[in-house]
Design an enzyme around this catalytic site. Structure first.
Site, short mmCIF file in Angstrom:
data_model
loop_
_atom_site.label_atom_id
_atom_site.label_comp_id
_atom_site.label_asym_id
_atom_site.label_seq_id
_atom_site.Cartn_x
_atom_site.Cartn_y
_atom_site.Cartn_z
N GLU A 107 0.83 -1.21 0.00
CA GLU A 107 0.00 0.00 0.00
C GLU A 107 0.87 1.26 0.00
O GLU A 107 2.02 1.22 0.44
CB GLU A 107 -0.86 0.02 1.28
CG GLU A 107 -2.33 -0.23 1.05
CD GLU A 107 -3.08 0.88 0.33
OE1 GLU A 107 -2.49 1.60 -0.50
OE2 GLU A 107 -4.29 1.02 0.58
N ASP A 111 -4.38 5.18 6.32
CA ASP A 111 -4.95 6.39 6.91
C ASP A 111 -5.95 5.96 8.00
O ASP A 111 -5.55 5.64 9.11
CB ASP A 111 -5.59 7.18 5.76
CG ASP A 111 -6.07 8.56 6.18
OD1 ASP A 111 -5.40 9.24 6.95
OD2 ASP A 111 -7.15 8.97 5.69
P1 IMP Z 1 -7.78 4.31 4.50
O1 IMP Z 1 -8.81 3.29 4.11
O2 IMP Z 1 -8.41 5.51 5.17
O3 IMP Z 1 -6.65 3.77 5.29
O4 IMP Z 1 -7.31 4.93 3.15
C1 IMP Z 1 -6.19 4.62 2.51
C2 IMP Z 1 -6.20 5.26 1.14
O5 IMP Z 1 -6.60 6.64 1.15
C3 IMP Z 1 -4.79 5.27 0.63
O6 IMP Z 1 -4.49 4.08 -0.04
C4 IMP Z 1 -4.77 6.47 -0.28
O7 IMP Z 1 -5.20 6.10 -1.57
C5 IMP Z 1 -5.76 7.42 0.32
N1 IMP Z 1 -5.07 8.46 1.14
C6 IMP Z 1 -5.08 8.57 2.48
N2 IMP Z 1 -4.35 9.64 2.89
C7 IMP Z 1 -3.85 10.21 1.78
C8 IMP Z 1 -2.99 11.36 1.54
O8 IMP Z 1 -2.53 12.07 2.44
N3 IMP Z 1 -2.70 11.62 0.23
C9 IMP Z 1 -3.19 10.87 -0.81
N4 IMP Z 1 -3.97 9.79 -0.62
C10 IMP Z 1 -4.31 9.47 0.66
MG MG Z 2 -4.25 3.60 -1.94
#
Ligand code: IMP
Ligand code: MG
Length: 182
Positions: A107, A111
């Site tokens: 990945e 986030d």
């Molecule tokens: P999660 O499901 O919230 O952990 O999201 C993860 C996904 O959100 C990552 O694989 C990214 O594609 C996107 N993402 C989260 N934070 C950022 C950031 O700061 N910049 C760009 N994409 C982000």
């Molecule tokens: Mg991603």
């Protein structure tokens, strides 16, 4: 070329290309060591599209394993600075069967954790021999669901970052460095 200034004035460089490549080398060494005693079994790097592509390419070229495979999986997530989706969905399935293989999900960033949590659920059901997570970045301050990260590049503050695969509305993926929004 090493860039110390982001090419977008709204962004400030957080990790230079050199920082990134050095950390990728270390992660590749860790992975090579950890799987060296199970080199008869394929090691499948499963990249999460599209953000993980530069990281996966760099990592894969530095891992020393006689049976390294590469595949990709698509997950819907947000492309802007809005809040993360609580119900991410698979938009493209992996082609290579996972059963019996050592699998590492690759990945760009973890986030909230929802994407990795969902992937672990779905992929574990496909009975890989083992399943681990490798993420270049993590924002622990944004976590809403706890997920394991077996190999991590860097922990960062809850900033919005762009570059090295990470985008803002599809922009910035091609930068060799990672920058944060000022
Ligand atoms: P999660 O499901 O919230 O952990 O999201 C993860 C996904 O959100 C990552 O694989 C990214 O594609 C996107 N993402 C989260 N934070 C950022 C950031 O700061 N910049 C760009 N994409 C982000
Ligand atoms: Mg991603």
């Amino acid at each position: 070329m090493e860039k110390f200034e982001a090419e977008d004035k709204d962004f400030e460089v957080l990790f230079s290309e050199k920082d990134i490549q050095q950390r990728v080398n270390e992660l590749a060494q860790d992975i090579s060591t950890d799987y060296s005693e199970d080199s008869d079994n394929p090691l499948l790097l499963l990249g999460v599209l599209k953000g993980a592509t530069p990281f996966l390419v760099d990592l894969s070229r530095r891992i020393d394993h006689p049976n390294l495979l590469i595949d990709y999986i698509g997950v819907s997530s947000y492309g802007s600075e809005t809040s993360s989706s609580r119900e991410p969905k698979i938009t493209l399935d992996a082609k290579i069967p996972l059963n019996g293989k050592n699998v590492i999900i690759v990945e760009d960033i973890v986030d909230t954790g929802y994407s990795i949590a969902m992937l672990l659920d779905i992929l574990n059901a496909k009975k890989p021999k083992s399943l681990k997570v490798c993420s270049f970045l993590s924002k622990p301050g944004k976590r809403e669901v706890e997920v394991p990260i077996d190999y991590l590049g860097f922990e960062i503050d809850p900033l919005w970052v762009q570059g090295y695969g990470l985008d803002t509305d599809e922009k910035g993926r091609n930068w060799g460095y990672i920058a944060y929004k000022k």
